[in-house]
Design a protein around this motif. Sequence first.
Motif, PDB file in Angstrom:
ATOM      1  N   VAL A  95     -24.509 -26.127   4.934  1.00  0.00           N
ATOM      2  CA  VAL A  95     -23.174 -25.762   4.442  1.00  0.00           C
ATOM      3  C   VAL A  95     -23.221 -25.854   2.918  1.00  0.00           C
ATOM      4  CG1 VAL A  95     -20.718 -26.364   4.442  1.00  0.00           C
ATOM      5  CG2 VAL A  95     -22.105 -26.730   6.503  1.00  0.00           C
ATOM      6  N   ILE A  96     -22.906 -24.765   2.235  1.00  0.00           N
ATOM      7  CA  ILE A  96     -22.948 -24.757   0.768  1.00  0.00           C
ATOM      8  C   ILE A  96     -21.529 -24.903   0.245  1.00  0.00           C
ATOM      9  CG2 ILE A  96     -23.508 -23.336  -1.242  1.00  0.00           C
ATOM     10  CD1 ILE A  96     -25.648 -22.055   0.716  1.00  0.00           C
ATOM     11  N   MET A  97     -21.311 -25.976  -0.471  1.00  0.00           N
ATOM     12  CA  MET A  97     -19.966 -26.258  -0.976  1.00  0.00           C
ATOM     13  C   MET A  97     -19.934 -25.929  -2.462  1.00  0.00           C
ATOM     14  SD  MET A  97     -18.748 -29.375   1.217  1.00  0.00           S
ATOM     15  CE  MET A  97     -18.309 -29.023   2.861  1.00  0.00           C
ATOM     16  N   LEU A  98     -19.287 -24.844  -2.808  1.00  0.00           N
ATOM     17  CA  LEU A  98     -19.286 -24.408  -4.210  1.00  0.00           C
ATOM     18  C   LEU A  98     -18.317 -25.288  -5.029  1.00  0.00           C
ATOM     19  CD1 LEU A  98     -19.568 -20.531  -3.724  1.00  0.00           C
ATOM     20  CD2 LEU A  98     -21.369 -22.178  -4.246  1.00  0.00           C
ATOM     21  N   PRO A  99     -18.597 -25.415  -6.344  1.00  0.00           N
ATOM     22  CA  PRO A  99     -17.904 -26.432  -7.162  1.00  0.00           C
ATOM     23  C   PRO A  99     -16.383 -26.295  -7.221  1.00  0.00           C
ATOM     24  CG  PRO A  99     -19.828 -25.570  -8.315  1.00  0.00           C
ATOM     25  CD  PRO A  99     -19.675 -24.748  -7.074  1.00  0.00           C
ATOM     26  N   GLU A 100     -15.857 -25.093  -7.395  1.00  0.00           N
ATOM     27  CA  GLU A 100     -14.391 -24.965  -7.520  1.00  0.00           C
ATOM     28  C   GLU A 100     -13.692 -25.401  -6.250  1.00  0.00           C
ATOM     29  OE1 GLU A 100     -12.396 -21.393  -9.012  1.00  0.00           O
ATOM     30  OE2 GLU A 100     -14.234 -20.962 -10.124  1.00  0.00           O
ATOM     31  N   LEU A 128     -24.677 -29.051   1.125  1.00  0.00           N
ATOM     32  CA  LEU A 128     -25.318 -28.853  -0.181  1.00  0.00           C
ATOM     33  C   LEU A 128     -24.261 -28.586  -1.248  1.00  0.00           C
ATOM     34  CD1 LEU A 128     -27.776 -26.346   1.389  1.00  0.00           C
ATOM     35  CD2 LEU A 128     -28.592 -28.437   0.323  1.00  0.00           C
ATOM     36  N   GLY A 129     -24.353 -29.309  -2.362  1.00  0.00           N
ATOM     37  CA  GLY A 129     -23.422 -29.064  -3.470  1.00  0.00           C
ATOM     38  C   GLY A 129     -24.127 -29.261  -4.798  1.00  0.00           C
ATOM     39  N   ILE A 130     -23.449 -28.870  -5.878  1.00  0.00           N
ATOM     40  CA  ILE A 130     -24.018 -29.064  -7.215  1.00  0.00           C
ATOM     41  C   ILE A 130     -23.407 -30.337  -7.793  1.00  0.00           C
ATOM     42  CG2 ILE A 130     -24.187 -28.087  -9.544  1.00  0.00           C
ATOM     43  CD1 ILE A 130     -24.159 -25.297  -8.154  1.00  0.00           C
ATOM     44  N   GLN A 131     -24.266 -31.222  -8.329  1.00  0.00           N
ATOM     45  CA  GLN A 131     -23.784 -32.542  -8.727  1.00  0.00           C
ATOM     46  C   GLN A 131     -22.681 -32.448  -9.774  1.00  0.00           C
ATOM     47  OE1 GLN A 131     -27.507 -34.397  -9.703  1.00  0.00           O
ATOM     48  NE2 GLN A 131     -27.433 -33.746 -11.834  1.00  0.00           N
ATOM     49  N   GLY A 132     -21.755 -33.386  -9.701  1.00  0.00           N
ATOM     50  CA  GLY A 132     -20.599 -33.378 -10.590  1.00  0.00           C
ATOM     51  C   GLY A 132     -19.486 -34.166  -9.944  1.00  0.00           C
ATOM     52  N   GLU A 133     -18.356 -34.229 -10.649  1.00  0.00           N
ATOM     53  CA  GLU A 133     -17.246 -35.052 -10.177  1.00  0.00           C
ATOM     54  C   GLU A 133     -16.730 -34.584  -8.803  1.00  0.00           C
ATOM     55  OE1 GLU A 133     -13.955 -34.889 -12.891  1.00  0.00           O
ATOM     56  OE2 GLU A 133     -12.803 -36.281 -11.651  1.00  0.00           O
ATOM     57  N   GLY A 134     -16.640 -33.260  -8.648  1.00  0.00           N
ATOM     58  CA  GLY A 134     -16.119 -32.705  -7.383  1.00  0.00           C
ATOM     59  C   GLY A 134     -16.959 -33.157  -6.200  1.00  0.00           C
ATOM     60  N   LEU A 135     -18.287 -33.077  -6.342  1.00  0.00           N
ATOM     61  CA  LEU A 135     -19.172 -33.459  -5.235  1.00  0.00           C
ATOM     62  C   LEU A 135     -19.116 -34.974  -4.992  1.00  0.00           C
ATOM     63  CD1 LEU A 135     -21.229 -32.551  -3.105  1.00  0.00           C
ATOM     64  CD2 LEU A 135     -23.031 -32.804  -4.819  1.00  0.00           C
ATOM     65  N   SER A 136     -19.087 -35.751  -6.091  1.00  0.00           N
ATOM     66  CA  SER A 136     -19.036 -37.223  -5.925  1.00  0.00           C
ATOM     67  C   SER A 136     -17.765 -37.633  -5.188  1.00  0.00           C
ATOM     68  CB  SER A 136     -19.056 -37.924  -7.285  1.00  0.00           C
ATOM     69  OG  SER A 136     -20.214 -37.559  -7.983  1.00  0.00           O
ATOM     70  N   ASN A 137     -16.638 -37.036  -5.581  1.00  0.00           N
ATOM     71  CA  ASN A 137     -15.383 -37.366  -4.896  1.00  0.00           C
ATOM     72  C   ASN A 137     -15.437 -36.972  -3.423  1.00  0.00           C
ATOM     73  OD1 ASN A 137     -14.326 -38.378  -7.211  1.00  0.00           O
ATOM     74  ND2 ASN A 137     -13.198 -36.518  -7.773  1.00  0.00           N
ATOM     75  N   GLY A 166     -35.846 -21.848   9.393  1.00  0.00           N
ATOM     76  CA  GLY A 166     -34.838 -20.945   9.945  1.00  0.00           C
ATOM     77  C   GLY A 166     -33.716 -21.713  10.636  1.00  0.00           C
ATOM     78  N   GLN A 167     -32.502 -21.200  10.529  1.00  0.00           N
ATOM     79  CA  GLN A 167     -31.310 -21.889  11.033  1.00  0.00           C
ATOM     80  C   GLN A 167     -30.451 -20.934  11.854  1.00  0.00           C
ATOM     81  OE1 GLN A 167     -30.927 -25.128  10.296  1.00  0.00           O
ATOM     82  NE2 GLN A 167     -32.641 -25.181   8.850  1.00  0.00           N
ATOM     83  N   LEU A 168     -29.648 -21.523  12.759  1.00  0.00           N
ATOM     84  CA  LEU A 168     -28.691 -20.697  13.506  1.00  0.00           C
ATOM     85  C   LEU A 168     -27.590 -20.186  12.583  1.00  0.00           C
ATOM     86  CD1 LEU A 168     -28.331 -22.974  16.642  1.00  0.00           C
ATOM     87  CD2 LEU A 168     -29.319 -20.683  16.615  1.00  0.00           C
ATOM     88  N   THR A 169     -27.018 -21.094  11.788  1.00  0.00           N
ATOM     89  CA  THR A 169     -25.897 -20.705  10.931  1.00  0.00           C
ATOM     90  C   THR A 169     -26.075 -21.222   9.510  1.00  0.00           C
ATOM     91  OG1 THR A 169     -24.540 -22.689  11.171  1.00  0.00           O
ATOM     92  CG2 THR A 169     -24.340 -21.058  12.922  1.00  0.00           C
ATOM     93  N   GLY A 170     -25.344 -20.563   8.589  1.00  0.00           N
ATOM     94  CA  GLY A 170     -25.152 -21.062   7.233  1.00  0.00           C
ATOM     95  C   GLY A 170     -23.670 -20.902   6.931  1.00  0.00           C
ATOM     96  N   THR A 171     -23.130 -21.801   6.105  1.00  0.00           N
ATOM     97  CA  THR A 171     -21.694 -21.724   5.802  1.00  0.00           C
ATOM     98  C   THR A 171     -21.501 -21.770   4.287  1.00  0.00           C
ATOM     99  OG1 THR A 171     -21.167 -22.856   7.866  1.00  0.00           O
ATOM    100  CG2 THR A 171     -19.456 -22.881   6.177  1.00  0.00           C
ATOM    101  N   ILE A 172     -20.566 -20.976   3.781  1.00  0.00           N
ATOM    102  CA  ILE A 172     -20.231 -21.000   2.352  1.00  0.00           C
ATOM    103  C   ILE A 172     -18.777 -21.449   2.226  1.00  0.00           C
ATOM    104  CG2 ILE A 172     -19.953 -19.645   0.253  1.00  0.00           C
ATOM    105  CD1 ILE A 172     -22.736 -19.237   0.887  1.00  0.00           C
ATOM    106  N   ILE A 173     -18.568 -22.493   1.438  1.00  0.00           N
ATOM    107  CA  ILE A 173     -17.205 -22.941   1.142  1.00  0.00           C
ATOM    108  C   ILE A 173     -16.932 -22.531  -0.301  1.00  0.00           C
ATOM    109  CG2 ILE A 173     -15.667 -24.931   0.971  1.00  0.00           C
ATOM    110  CD1 ILE A 173     -16.628 -24.511   3.853  1.00  0.00           C
ATOM    111  N   ILE A 181     -17.525 -17.253  -5.319  1.00  0.00           N
ATOM    112  CA  ILE A 181     -18.713 -16.798  -4.584  1.00  0.00           C
ATOM    113  C   ILE A 181     -19.415 -15.650  -5.321  1.00  0.00           C
ATOM    114  CG2 ILE A 181     -17.464 -15.172  -3.092  1.00  0.00           C
ATOM    115  CD1 ILE A 181     -19.381 -16.045  -0.831  1.00  0.00           C
ATOM    116  N   ALA A 182     -18.631 -14.872  -6.094  1.00  0.00           N
ATOM    117  CA  ALA A 182     -19.213 -13.721  -6.811  1.00  0.00           C
ATOM    118  C   ALA A 182     -20.321 -14.166  -7.772  1.00  0.00           C
ATOM    119  CB  ALA A 182     -18.114 -12.981  -7.569  1.00  0.00           C
TER     120      ALA A 182
END
Length: 527
Positions: free
Chosen positions: A271-276, A308-317, A418-425, A431-432
């Motif tokens: 699961v990819i959790m984008l910063p915003e 999975l996230g990019i390190q920073g305040e959002g991810l730490s919280n 290889g995985q069954l699923t991937g998720t984008i948050i 996402i662009a």
Amino acid sequence: MITGKNYIGNTLSARGQKTYKTINPVLNIENETAFVEANSDEINEAITLAEAAYIKYNQKSGPEKAAFLNAIADEILALDTVLIETYCSESGLPQGRAQGERGRTIGQLRAFAAMIEEGSWIHATIDTGIPDRAPAPKPDLRKMLVPLGPVVVFGASNFPLAFSTAGGDTAAALAAGCPVIVKSHPMHAGTGELVSSAIIKAAKDTGMPNGVFSNLNSSGIEVGQELVQHPKVKAVGFTGSIKGGRALFDIAAKREEPIPVFAEMGSINPVIMLPEALQNRGGALATTYAGSITVGSGQFCTNPGLLLGIQGEGLSNFIQQLSEEIVKIEPSCMLHPNIIGAYEKNKQTAIDQEGLVVAADYGSEVGVNYARQAVVTVKGDTFLQNTTLHHEVFGPFSMVVECENAAQLQEIISNLEGQLTGTIISDNDEIAKYGHVVAALQTRVGRIIFNGVPTGVEVCSAMHHGGPYPASTDSRFTAVGTDSIKRWVRPFSFQDWPDHLLPTELKNANPLGISRSVNNEQTNASI
Ligand code: NAP
């Protein structure tokens, strides 16, 4: 009534020496019935019957086979509370889950029935001949899908109904025209026998040949291995662990006549959790994901095992909130002492890796066979270097990877199995900016989810439940939805055959009125 015997075609049989019992994991006691493992003679008889049934079964029309599938659904419903109670006593799963899974199993059977009753699924493709074509005449060619032959189905422990005896693989194979021999899952052998009795009754009532279905008990790997090695078996459906699926795939590949093994196996479903998104709604995401990680005690192939996230305040919280939320959830019982044993062992193996930090581990007292949920964190470079961390921990466990930046996020995704699923948050249009990350993800998974959770697999034609190895052994096919029928068929062409000798689906008059490709035009018309 559960007898503990095997179904060798329509006959109950118990000639083997080895017996075993299922376990009620909530009470941590053995259930009553002793099941008798199938011996080699019984295995051979079941397959010989299936081979003979294959010819007779395929003389039945689509509507006749559809009536069989619908009758199986009716008979499963008629088992009523005895089925639900047996399911619960052998799995520790609650009644609501049992009823929901039964609904899904019935729905799958009826969906296949509707498809084969209509008939267009056989993909009729006709190129009419041109006898006077110069310099050489063009032959008349007519192609359709035909069944492979007897299929062996291995069910999964975590879906005693929907991925087992009359689950997706069996429904799809019977719909395709293949007799089925089920290798019953030892953890829910009673549920398996009850469902088998429903299939056998339906087969008798709708005039299907003896041997169209058999159910073999086994408590170890030998029965399954013997089945896959048998020369009259033409394909295998498997749902379970990577270890089990790969072992059977290798056996099938080493046969004198190799056969396909469609194995749907484990996955960590990144699961990819984008910063915003994390910044704007980390709290809500933490609650949602705490629920998704722990639902069904994490015993789903689509459990979110990797965040999975990019390190920073959002991810730490987010990590902090997820850790707080997940320990608020009451632990639930796992399917079997062996499953919880494997969970505890694999969780500990992950925790023991260098650089792993335990963010949450349910600490209070839990019942026997109840799983303690956990969340761990790791830095991106550590995760990249240590592939032990890439393996599934089957249960309520998830790992959060703190990536240095978007480039490392992409590198990690590209290095995943290889995985069954991937998720984008993602929030707004962020996402662009991550097109390269999405492109990398698409190469590693079979399905991408946008702003949701990976748990929950809809049964419909557009579903793809499979993915690059090791999520499945053949990423071209789905294990869920009506398209899964394509695993059990092969294309077959008739050249210059007299019209009256062709199968009904390919005759000029198109008596079934199915949709066909005729000289590259899709049509329901006759020729
Ligand atoms: P499992 O341990 O692999 O067992 C599945 C079946 O395969 C059992 O009947 C087992 O027989 C048999 N088996 C295992 N290893 C074998 C071998 N070497 N040779 C012959 N037969 C063998 O899996 P499980 O515990 O039932 O299920 C949990 C796993 O399934 C998880 O990894 C989960 O992610 C995966 N799963 C995947 C999907 C999907 O659609 N991709 C769906 C549900 C579950 P014995 O038990 O008698 O050994």
